[in-house]
Scaffold this active site. Structure first.
Site, short mmCIF file in Angstrom:
data_model
loop_
_atom_site.label_atom_id
_atom_site.label_comp_id
_atom_site.label_asym_id
_atom_site.label_seq_id
_atom_site.Cartn_x
_atom_site.Cartn_y
_atom_site.Cartn_z
CG ASP A 126 33.12 32.71 37.32
OD1 ASP A 126 34.14 32.61 38.09
OD2 ASP A 126 33.16 33.82 36.51
NE ARG A 177 42.06 39.48 34.99
CZ ARG A 177 42.62 40.88 35.01
NH1 ARG A 177 43.26 41.12 34.23
NH2 ARG A 177 42.54 41.47 36.20
CE LYS A 187 39.17 28.62 35.73
NZ LYS A 187 39.54 29.94 35.81
CG ASN A 188 38.50 30.60 39.26
OD1 ASN A 188 39.54 30.44 38.34
ND2 ASN A 188 37.43 31.10 39.31
NE ARG A 197 41.85 29.70 29.91
CZ ARG A 197 41.95 31.03 30.11
NH1 ARG A 197 41.26 31.79 29.16
NH2 ARG A 197 42.15 31.56 31.22
CB CYS A 219 40.12 37.67 28.08
SG CYS A 219 38.89 37.76 29.23
CB VAL A 251 30.95 40.72 38.05
CG1 VAL A 251 32.56 40.56 38.17
CG2 VAL A 251 30.16 40.54 39.38
NE ARG A 289 39.05 39.12 33.27
CZ ARG A 289 39.01 37.82 33.49
NH1 ARG A 289 38.98 37.06 32.58
NH2 ARG A 289 39.33 37.29 34.78
C1 EPZ Z 1 38.59 35.96 39.01
O1 EPZ Z 1 38.90 36.87 37.92
C2 EPZ Z 1 38.25 34.57 38.48
N1 EPZ Z 1 39.48 34.00 37.75
C3 EPZ Z 1 37.21 34.79 37.32
O2 EPZ Z 1 36.78 33.53 36.84
C4 EPZ Z 1 36.06 35.52 38.22
O3 EPZ Z 1 34.88 35.81 36.90
C5 EPZ Z 1 36.12 36.73 38.62
O4 EPZ Z 1 37.42 36.70 39.54
C6 EPZ Z 1 35.07 37.34 39.28
O5 EPZ Z 1 34.69 36.53 40.31
C7 EPZ Z 1 40.37 33.38 38.76
O6 EPZ Z 1 40.13 33.35 39.85
C8 EPZ Z 1 41.63 32.77 38.02
P1 EPZ Z 1 38.24 40.72 39.09
P2 EPZ Z 1 39.39 38.18 38.42
O7 EPZ Z 1 39.36 41.08 39.58
O8 EPZ Z 1 40.37 38.25 39.45
C9 EPZ Z 1 37.33 44.54 37.06
C10 EPZ Z 1 36.54 31.62 35.37
O9 EPZ Z 1 35.48 31.83 34.44
N2 EPZ Z 1 38.80 45.06 37.46
O10 EPZ Z 1 37.23 40.29 40.49
O11 EPZ Z 1 40.27 38.67 36.89
C11 EPZ Z 1 37.44 43.61 36.04
O12 EPZ Z 1 37.64 44.02 34.77
C12 EPZ Z 1 37.00 32.91 35.56
O13 EPZ Z 1 36.83 30.96 36.23
C13 EPZ Z 1 39.37 46.04 37.27
O14 EPZ Z 1 38.62 47.17 36.77
O15 EPZ Z 1 38.36 39.03 38.47
C14 EPZ Z 1 36.16 42.99 36.30
O16 EPZ Z 1 35.06 43.65 35.26
C15 EPZ Z 1 36.46 34.21 34.73
N3 EPZ Z 1 40.43 46.57 37.60
C16 EPZ Z 1 35.71 43.05 37.77
O17 EPZ Z 1 36.70 44.02 38.17
C17 EPZ Z 1 41.64 45.51 38.15
O18 EPZ Z 1 42.35 45.97 38.61
C18 EPZ Z 1 35.96 41.70 38.37
O19 EPZ Z 1 37.42 41.30 38.02
C19 EPZ Z 1 40.86 44.30 38.41
C20 EPZ Z 1 39.36 43.98 38.20
#
Ligand code: EPZ
Length: 418
Positions: A305, A92, A22-23, A397, A116, A327, A121
């Protein structure tokens, strides 16, 4: 609303086919906006988030059709530059449209993604990077409005957190920008490598993906291409844990063990028999497993995850374990529901202390987010009696044919339309 009903206590056995990631599928589908030529994307899972993304692409103006597990995109008419709330709030990952439309149109208005259940996020890391690429940004009436007077400029970017989405968004903008972009402290997840491989097949010039430092040399135009998405490593980890928690024996087909080394090493240390082959993984419960502490981290650390699924397993192991979530700031929504099944869990800030119990008892529980839902399914498979799981649209999802795959492994699981 549909519910899942599980009668626990069955040892799982047999073969399960792991679907495409998915990701990885989502950013690659968005990347198809970067060319007007047709693209073919194979091994795309059948998931609600994939459908949402396909609807989004068609809304923007990119004709996109999914046939089985193959998605074809076609020559596009003029793209819209607005991503409305009702599309962005559903998923998202919609924020990934920013990088692509900035690259193609030099403007995009995206509804703020909203929080969410696993945290606020924010997208500040994405926006800081775009500013460095000469993008002007304003927030107005719930929309983030981004624009550039001319072609984006490559920049030297340092992420204060190795955000997956931000790394992807910067790649999507940088491949057509003028000059060189360097991403320091980039995310190293396998999905970043898969996206980069797709973009390079289109004619992009990306090097270093999978490491903390990625270099992109912008080009003027990208072509269509064909690509097969990598297997879903989180789905694979979930099924491996399903064998552990039910004391079963299963083979995962089309699974890439190399993408979940940290999880596999922890499970082997726990006492689970795991044999990794090139495209499959053999798992057998051979003795009582020992609890294992985990601390989630960015790749190649223990994946956030898989944290909820790991917790479900630890609930039934003799002894205690500490689970630390580093995370996301609020990824313990599954604790309350696991406690309803009889789990002994104590939250203390970013840690959860697990004390193993002899058994879990089935009960009605509710899914709060995708991976929390997976944890409840795993707990239900091992619990006595019946577990009824509601709000399973979260599960749809991210898990392709979940009940069908589990039933094939011998689980007593069915979906009822309530
Ligand atoms: C991706 O989300 C994945 N989703 C998530 O999987 C996964 O948990 C996450 O990466 C971490 O590995 C997809 O790929 C579609 P991040 P993403 O930006 O990109 C903070 C699932 O279950 N952050 O690495 O949204 C954020 O709040 C989903 O399949 C900021 O502060 O994750 C979080 O605490 C859930 N500012 C941390 O970083 C920003 O501008 C990680 O977020 C961006 C992120």
């Amino acid at each position: 609303m549909d519910k899942i009903i599980i009668k626990g206590g069955k040892k799982l056995s047999g073969e399960v086919e792991i679907s495409g990631s998915k990701n990885s599928s989502l950013p690659i589908l968005f990347a198809s906006l970067l060319t007007d030529e047709p693209c073919e994307i194979k091994n795309v899972p059948s998931l609600a988030d994939v459908d949402t993304t396909i609807n989004f692409l068609n809304f923007i103006g990119k004709k996109t059709i999914k046939t089985g597990n193959t998605v074809n995109t076609f020559v596009s008419k003029k793209y819209k530059h607005v991503a409305p709330y009702d599309l962005v709030r559903k998923m998202r990952a919609s924020v990934l449209v920013m990088g692509t439309l900035l690259a193609r149109l030099k403007r995009v208005d995206v509804s703020l993604p909203g929080g969410c259940s696993i945290g606020a996020r924010p997208i500040n890391i994405h926006l800081e990077a775009f500013r460095k690429m000469q993008v002007k940004i304003s927030v107005d009436e719930g929309y983030v409005k981004l624009s550039a007077d001319k072609r984006l400029k490559g920049a030297n970017i340092k992420l204060h957190f190795a955000s997956v989405g931000a790394t992807e968004n910067i790649l999507l903008a940088a491949v057509l920008a003028e000059g060189k972009t360097v991403i320091n402290n980039a995310a190293c997840e396998p999905e970043i490598v898969d996206l980069s491989n797709f973009l390079n097949k289109m004619g992009a010039k990306i090097s270093g993906s999978g490491s903390k430092r990625i270099v992109v040399i912008g080009v003027k135009k990208l072509s269509g291409t064909s690509h097969e998405v990598i297997p879903d490593r989180i789905e694979a980890a979930t099924y491996i844990i399903s064998a552990a928690i039910t004391k079963g024996e299963i083979v995962l087909k089309n699974a890439a063990a190399v993408h979940i080394k940290t999880v596999i090493e922890k499970l082997k240390k726990s006492g689970l028999l795991i044999k990794e082959m090139k495209n499959s993984i053999y798992v057998k419960w051979v003795k009582n497993l020992k609890p294992q502490n985990i601390k989630t981290a960015v790749y190649p650390g223990f994946p956030t995850d898989v944290q909820a699924q790991w917790m479900a397993l630890q609930c039934l192991l003799k002894g205690s374990a500490v689970i630390e979530e580093n995370v996301f700031e609020n990824r313990f929504m599954h604790v309350l529901e696991l406690q309803r099944l009889g789990a002994n869990l104590t939250i203390d800030g970013k840690k959860v202390y697990v004390k193993g119990v002899n058994k879990l008892s089935g009960a009605p529980v509710m899914v709060s987010d995708l991976r929390a839902g997976a944890a409840l399914v795993l707990a239900g498979l091992a619990a006595d009696e019946k577990t009824t799981i509601s709000r399973i649209y979260h599960l749809d999802r991210g898990y392709d044919m979940l009940e069908k795959k589990l039933r094939k492994l011998g689980a007593d699981i069915k979906r009822v339309h309530a």
